[in-house]
Design a protein around this motif. Structure first.
Motif, short mmCIF file in Angstrom:
data_model
loop_
_atom_site.label_atom_id
_atom_site.label_comp_id
_atom_site.label_asym_id
_atom_site.label_seq_id
_atom_site.Cartn_x
_atom_site.Cartn_y
_atom_site.Cartn_z
N MET A 51 -12.22 3.15 -14.04
CA MET A 51 -11.48 2.01 -13.47
C MET A 51 -12.45 0.95 -12.93
SD MET A 51 -7.99 2.19 -13.10
CE MET A 51 -7.56 1.44 -11.54
N ALA A 63 -7.89 12.14 -13.03
CA ALA A 63 -7.55 13.10 -14.08
C ALA A 63 -8.16 12.60 -15.38
CB ALA A 63 -6.04 13.21 -14.20
N ARG A 106 -0.75 6.25 -13.88
CA ARG A 106 -1.48 6.44 -15.15
C ARG A 106 -0.57 6.15 -16.34
NH1 ARG A 106 -3.62 10.86 -13.78
NH2 ARG A 106 -2.17 12.21 -14.85
N SER A 116 4.33 14.30 -6.16
CA SER A 116 3.26 15.31 -6.22
C SER A 116 3.79 16.66 -6.68
CB SER A 116 2.57 15.44 -4.85
OG SER A 116 3.51 15.91 -3.91
N HIS A 138 -1.05 11.91 -0.67
CA HIS A 138 -1.21 10.83 0.32
C HIS A 138 -0.90 11.25 1.74
CE1 HIS A 138 -1.69 7.86 -2.95
NE2 HIS A 138 -0.90 8.68 -3.60
N ASN A 160 0.85 -1.19 0.00
CA ASN A 160 0.00 0.00 0.00
C ASN A 160 0.88 1.24 0.00
OD1 ASN A 160 -2.47 1.29 -0.10
ND2 ASN A 160 -2.53 1.57 2.12
N GLU A 196 0.63 19.85 -13.34
CA GLU A 196 -0.38 18.79 -13.27
C GLU A 196 -0.63 18.46 -11.80
OE1 GLU A 196 0.97 15.32 -15.32
OE2 GLU A 196 -0.70 14.09 -14.62
N ALA A 197 -1.89 18.43 -11.40
CA ALA A 197 -2.21 18.00 -10.03
C ALA A 197 -2.10 16.48 -9.99
CB ALA A 197 -3.61 18.44 -9.66
N SER A 198 -1.82 15.95 -8.82
CA SER A 198 -1.72 14.50 -8.72
C SER A 198 -2.33 14.05 -7.41
CB SER A 198 -0.27 14.06 -8.82
OG SER A 198 -0.20 12.66 -8.91
N SER A 199 -2.33 12.74 -7.23
CA SER A 199 -2.87 12.21 -5.97
C SER A 199 -1.99 12.69 -4.81
CB SER A 199 -2.89 10.70 -6.04
OG SER A 199 -1.63 10.22 -6.40
N PRO A 257 2.21 4.53 -1.16
CA PRO A 257 1.55 5.54 -2.00
C PRO A 257 2.33 5.79 -3.28
CG PRO A 257 2.04 6.41 0.20
CD PRO A 257 2.73 5.10 0.09
N LEU A 315 -7.64 5.34 -9.68
CA LEU A 315 -6.47 6.23 -9.82
C LEU A 315 -6.84 7.67 -9.50
CD1 LEU A 315 -4.57 5.06 -12.99
CD2 LEU A 315 -3.92 4.82 -10.62
N ILE A 364 -5.37 3.63 4.12
CA ILE A 364 -6.33 4.06 3.10
C ILE A 364 -5.98 3.29 1.83
CG2 ILE A 364 -7.09 5.97 1.65
CD1 ILE A 364 -6.51 7.86 3.94
N VAL A 365 -6.93 2.53 1.32
CA VAL A 365 -6.68 1.74 0.11
C VAL A 365 -7.48 2.35 -1.04
CG1 VAL A 365 -6.84 -0.53 -0.97
CG2 VAL A 365 -6.27 -0.34 1.44
N ARG A 366 -6.77 2.94 -1.97
CA ARG A 366 -7.46 3.53 -3.13
C ARG A 366 -7.72 2.45 -4.17
NH1 ARG A 366 -5.89 9.67 -4.08
NH2 ARG A 366 -5.04 10.16 -2.04
N LEU A 367 -8.93 2.42 -4.65
CA LEU A 367 -9.29 1.42 -5.66
C LEU A 367 -9.24 2.01 -7.06
CD1 LEU A 367 -12.33 -0.13 -3.78
CD2 LEU A 367 -10.01 -1.01 -3.84
N ALA A 398 -0.59 9.28 -8.77
CA ALA A 398 -1.52 8.89 -9.83
C ALA A 398 -0.90 9.08 -11.20
CB ALA A 398 -2.80 9.71 -9.72
N LYS A 399 -0.07 10.13 -11.35
CA LYS A 399 0.51 10.37 -12.67
C LYS A 399 1.47 9.24 -13.06
CE LYS A 399 2.27 14.32 -10.71
NZ LYS A 399 2.69 15.67 -10.68
N LEU A 440 -2.45 -2.72 -6.08
CA LEU A 440 -3.68 -3.43 -6.43
C LEU A 440 -4.30 -2.95 -7.75
CD1 LEU A 440 -5.92 -5.20 -5.04
CD2 LEU A 440 -6.87 -3.07 -4.21
N ARG A 441 -4.23 -1.65 -7.99
CA ARG A 441 -4.96 -1.07 -9.12
C ARG A 441 -4.39 -1.47 -10.47
NH1 ARG A 441 -4.56 4.88 -6.86
NH2 ARG A 441 -2.55 4.02 -6.27
N PHE A 500 -8.78 10.60 -6.39
CA PHE A 500 -8.23 11.52 -7.39
C PHE A 500 -8.49 10.95 -8.76
CE2 PHE A 500 -4.95 12.83 -10.31
CZ PHE A 500 -4.99 14.20 -10.17
#
Lengths: 587, 470
Positions: free
Chosen positions: B420, B276, A113, B10, B321, A104, B316-319, A106, B470, B465-468, A109-110, A142-143, B274
């Protein structure tokens, strides 16, 4: 009932929106619903409001029909939104937990992606992104798991295979249900990839059960993969059927699997005279190498003897191939009957070598005895060595040399064969390559052979670098000086090889030599030739063998350099440093 | 300052910069690595394509507003060289203590002066040109009237009679709405054009188009009411209770929000989701974040818009944590999922107490469903978010179901705003997450089925926290 009427109203309003609002005036189907809504409106005012809106719409002239239709639709949809069903009845079965233990950590996202796009799009550069993502451990998120599974279908086969071989096995058995579902639904090569992956993840019993099920598949590749998976016992019957399949790939996989089945001995023996003789002989040799009782081998040798007799008596060359299959099969047995058979056949060498090629045979006597010599050279029996030495020809010393290395002492080997080094370049290189590479099946692995030190003197005297590098020992002063001179010359395209040889020989000052080489590289001018030698050097260089301090020192030198070849040094060293840090953290 | 890989990720302007930076760091391109005595500045040298090495630096003098500098010609900040430096720092590389270089010291002084000027400017009350504003409101009312006429024309002709010519008319109308200071309405019309021209099942296209028509009708109606009320007010005060101004396309300034007291001091936020995506109607890249305000327990959203034409020049904004801390959190008007922004912010690591606070703000499923239905009956919204506590995740037949007390809801990948597949991931998460945890759900009605389904986006346990998605 009221909700049903409301839903019906929504359907009618949708119809009118598609057909055009002027058609709402006096619409018969809509008019029918008004009394129902009016009736309910006595209990709930909102229905009365809707009924009123419908009445207005039904009476509206063309010009106002649009706004009234919009109002009525908005009202009906708003009420329906509050009446949406969400309950589901029935027994709730808890979800099964997968034993994945994913990370897990972190990840931005970029970054994710970018990998996701590489997995699901087309175009160049995707594999690099995925390899980098795998190396960085991002697939433990996981994703990425489901997209990674889907990538088995990717048209870019290298990518799909990387996923199959490197990425997906790290998830373990948790992906089996997904693989099984997709496998049942799909065709084509992706299906084979899924099957191979499943076979890798299943337990032995599960694997065998699945392979038996798929042994009758219509898809050739699936049958072949299933045949290959039927190892470990209990499925010989199925393998016998698959070994008679019409497709060569399936037969080859089946024979490969039979090589682990002691029960298959008779079957394989019977298959030797058939079209699959080569497959059967390879499988039989593997089986015999695992250790089989002498009487069994004796029986097989007797069958082979019968072939030998037949060949000699009838002088039929087309039996030579079958005889060769027998010899190769029995070569797996290094003890009694196999060797004896080989020697008996070798005793008939002269007669056999004269047999002309038959119409249908693809080997003649001359080719047969060449293969025979190969078997004699590798059997490790002193009598076979003697036979080969009797016919020693320094123009073609290969088999005698191999046999001697296996059975005689190092001094004998040097005394008998060093003269070859004085011969023509081609003969010399042949012998040198055999010693250096050890890739030849004829020689045992490098570490298992002791060489007479005179070979090293001879190599230096003749400037045979590859031989000298291979035999280099730290205690041999002139040889070390010889290698050091080469390693210190950055213009020498074999300097990298010399450096590696010094390292392998345990030469204490080798890391300072590396520093010198890197420093020289920094200031030197590079020809294309040198560049390629650097590439080769980098590919083979064991950075993982450097101590932390050596790595840091070498990196400090390399970091000051410019140019593409030098950048690769720094990249490789820095990668190694990162790998170490990551593995330390991981542990 | 706490710099870890997530922080560097980030801070990066885009994924490509991050990849290049990683290669630079791994490739030993960083020739020197230094930090100042008080640890607020890291700087160094990084080999580049030129003869001279570049000198990247990251200045944390003001931790809420780090400044990234580099002598390379890149227009991205931080550039790949600065990111490589940060990456090396995050990886635990050795950084030697050195004096602050003169050029950076001079720039630091200028930075302090600029910050003071900015504060002074912000403190000054902003003058509003009421005459110009009234004129603008008139133009907006005219624009809405034209939009309403177009809408009625479409309704009269019927969706079945729509041709390629209609799409051209809509595009022309959208342009006019932009001229009438109604970018929000312009966006809605472009969405309608998109729904009508969508190459999908015609029945589904009709459903999308009808939803869009109702949205525009509602926007016109509420927009006219709002603008007329504002025009009638001598102070021309904007509506602060509903998001209608933003819907029409008003770009709120932070100074406006401060003047209207739409801000919260010393707020802390945790990002739960999050996404995009490219919004073709807006012609922009949209970066949506859904956050939980730790103090108020409210779900709030951040939206970062990057027009396609200028996409690569904007950050660019991103996730995110960690816990985002801001001395002043500005909140846009609106009750549910309001948009928030901040001028300056810092961060701290997420700890178990934060997770406990997050979980304490979760709703019962029945309350969440009621709130979702209330929001979804408004044509302006198509998705509702809620933080929900649940007893169990399981299956009823083929459906994956979330159960909380006596209440249940079907979990469905089509129910959310995210492409997703998240429902299938529930079988792959740690078994402890199947019972007695908290989930961020997105609710959306299922077209034609008259049912409400939910899509799980994030799971929150006491430990993680588990994000499922993106």
């Amino acid at each position: 009932m009221t909700i049903a009427a409301l839903r019906e109203t929504a359907i009618e309003l949708r119809r009118l929106t598609i057909a055009g609002s002027p058609l709402a005036r006096g619409d018969f189907r809509l008019k029918k619903l008004v009394p129902v809504l009016q009736q309910t409106g006595k209990k709930a005012a909102v229905f009365a409001t809707i009924a009123g809106a419908l009445e207005t719409l039904l009476e509206s002239p063309k010009a106002q029909s649009a706004q009234h239709l919009l109002r009525a639709t908005t009202l009906v949809n708003a009420v329906l939104a509050t009446q949406l069903k969400h309950r589901v009845e029935g027994e709730l079965v808890p979800l099964e937990a997968a034993d994945l233990h994913l990370s897990n950590r972190p990840v931005a996202a970029k970054t994710m992606r970018e990998i996701l796009e590489a997995l699901s799009s087309t175009g160049s550069g995707r594999l690099e992104v995925i390899v980098e993502g795998h190396r960085s451990g991002y697939f433990r998120d996981l994703r990425l798991m489901l997209p990674a599974l889907r990538a088995l279908d990717d048209r870019y086969s290298e990518l799909a295979e990387f996923m199959e071989q490197e990425v997906l096995p790290t998830y373990g058995r948790a992906i089996l249900p997904h693989l099984q579902r997709a496998f049942a639904q799909e065709k084509g090569y992706a299906q084979v990839r899924r099957l191979r992956l499943m076979l890798r993840l299943l337990s032995d019993a599960e694997r065998r059960a699945l392979c038996i099920e798929l042994a009758e598949s219509d898809v050739l590749e699936v049958r072949a993969a299933a045949a290959g998976g039927l190892t470990g016992g209990g499925a010989t019957k199925e393998l016998f059927v698959l070994a008679k399949d019409r497709a060569h790939e399936v037969r080859a996989a089946a024979y490969g699997a039979l090589a682990t089945e002691p029960d298959a001995l008779d079957f394989l023996a019977k298959a030797i005279p058939t079209q699959d003789g080569q497959l059967a002989s390879t499988a039989l040799a593997t089986l015999l190498a695992q250790g089989v009782q002498d009487p069994v081998t004796q029986g097989l040798a007797e069958q082979a003897d019968a072939y030998l007799a037949n060949v000699l008596e009838r002088k039929k060359a087309h039996h030579l191939r079958k005889l060769l299959h027998w010899l190769r099969a029995l070569a797996g047995d290094k003890r009694g009957p196999g060797i004896e058979l080989l020697l008996r056949v070798a005793a008939q060498r002269a007669a056999l070598s004269k047999l002309p090629a038959a119409v249908k045979a693809d080997i003649d006597g001359r080719h047969f005895v060449e293969r025979l010599d190969e078997l004699l050279a590798t059997c490790g029996d002193e009598r076979a060595t003697e036979m080969l030495l009797e016919r020693l020809n320094l123009k073609a010393p290969r088999h005698a040399f191999e046999a001697s290395v296996r059975t005689r002492n190092p001094a004998f080997v040097y005394d008998t064969f060093h003269a070859v080094m004085a011969r023509k370049r081609r003969d010399r290189e042949l012998l040198s390559d055999q010693i250096v590479c050890g890739y030849d099946e004829g020689l045992p692995p490098r570490g298992e052979v002791a060489w007479d030190p005179r070979w090293l003197d001879l190599a230096i005297a003749r400037n045979d670098r590859q031989l000298a590098f291979m035999l280099l020992t730290a205690s041999h002063g002139p040889a070390i000086q010889y290698a050091e001179d080469i390693a210190s010359d950055p213009k020498d395209h074999e300097s990298g090889d010399a450096l590696l040889a010094l390292r392998d020989a345990g030469y204490a000052r080798w890391s300072s030599l590396l520093d010198r080489r890197i420093a020289a590289q920094r200031t030197g001018r590079h020809s294309t030739k040198t560049y390629w030698s650097d590439q080769r050097f980098l590919e083979s260089f064991p950075f993982d063998a450097l101590s932390d301090q050596e790595l840091a020192d070498a990196e400090a030198h390399a970091a000051k350099m410019k140019g593409s070849a030098e950048a690769q040094y720094t990249t490789r060293m820095a990668e190694e440093r990162f790998r170490r840090r990551t593995s330390t953290k991981g542990s | 300052m706490s710099i870890d890989e997530a922080f560097v990720d980030s801070a990066a302007p885009n994924a490509a910069a991050l990849t290049k930076a990683r290669k630079l760091a791994r490739g030993g391109k960083l020739l020197a690595r230094h930090q100042d005595a008080d640890g607020t500045l890291i700087f160094g040298e990084c080999a580049g394509s030129g003869k001279q090495a570049y000198r990247p630096s990251a200045d944390f003098q003001d931790p809420s507003n780090p400044v990234y500098r580099c002598t390379c010609p890149s227009r991205q900040f931080p550039c790949k060289h600065t990111l490589a430096l940060l990456y090396a720092f995050a990886s635990g590389e050795a950084f030697t203590v050195a004096d602050v270089p003169e050029d950076i010291a001079a720039k630091r002084a200028k930075q302090v002066a600029r910050a003071e000027n900015r504060k002074a400017r912000a403190a000054k009350p902003k003058k509003v040109n009421k005459r110009a504003l009234a004129k603008k409101i008139d133009a907006q009312l005219d624009g809405l009237a034209t939009l309403e006429t177009l809408l009625h024309d479409l309704m009269r002709s019927g969706l079945g009679a729509i041709t390629a010519k209609t799409a051209a008319v809509l595009e022309k109308q959208a342009k006019q709405l932009g001229d009438a200071y109604l970018p929000g309405a312009q966006y809605a019309v472009r969405q309608l054009a998109g729904a009508l021209g969508a190459d999908e099942n015609p029945e589904a296209a009709y459903d999308h188009a009808i939803a869009q028509l109702l949205r525009i009708a509602t926007l016109c109606k509420r927009g006219v009411t709002y603008l007329e009320a504002r025009k009638a007010d001598p102070e021309l005060t904007p509506d602060t209770r509903t998001p209608i101004a933003a819907w029409l396309g008003h770009a709120w300034q932070l100074s406006e929000l401060r003047a209207l007291e739409l801000f919260e001091e010393n707020a802390e936020l945790v990002q739960l989701y999050f996404r995009a995506y490219d919004d073709l109607a807006r012609r922009e890249r949209v970066e949506l974040g859904v956050w939980l305000n730790l103090k108020s327990g409210a779900l709030q959203q951040t939206l970062n818009y990057r027009p396609h034409r200028a996409e690569r020049f904007m950050k660019e904004a991103s996730s995110f944590h960690h816990v985002r801390q801001t001395p002043c959190l500005y909140r846009y008007p609106g009750e549910t999922l309001p948009r928030v922004r901040w001028d300056e912010a810092s961060e701290r690591p997420l700890d178990p107490r934060d997770l406990a606070t997050l979980r304490s703000h979760a709703l019962d499923l029945s309350a969440a469903i009621k709130a979702a239905k209330g929001r979804l009956k408004d044509p302006l919204y198509e998705t509702a978010f809620a933080l929900v506590r649940y007893d169990q995740l399981g299956r009823v037949g083929d459906a994956t179901v979330l159960q909380s007390g006596d209440e249940r809801i079907v979990l469905n990948d089509d129910a959310g705003c995210d492409p997703m597949e998240t429902v299938a991931l529930l079988e792959l998460v740690d078994g402890a997450l199947h019972r007695n945890q908290v989930a961020l759900l997105a609710f959306r009605p299922q077209a034609g089925a008259h049912s409400l389904h939910a899509k799980p986006l994030t799971l929150i346990s006491e430990a993680q926290i588990v994000r499922l998605a993106l």
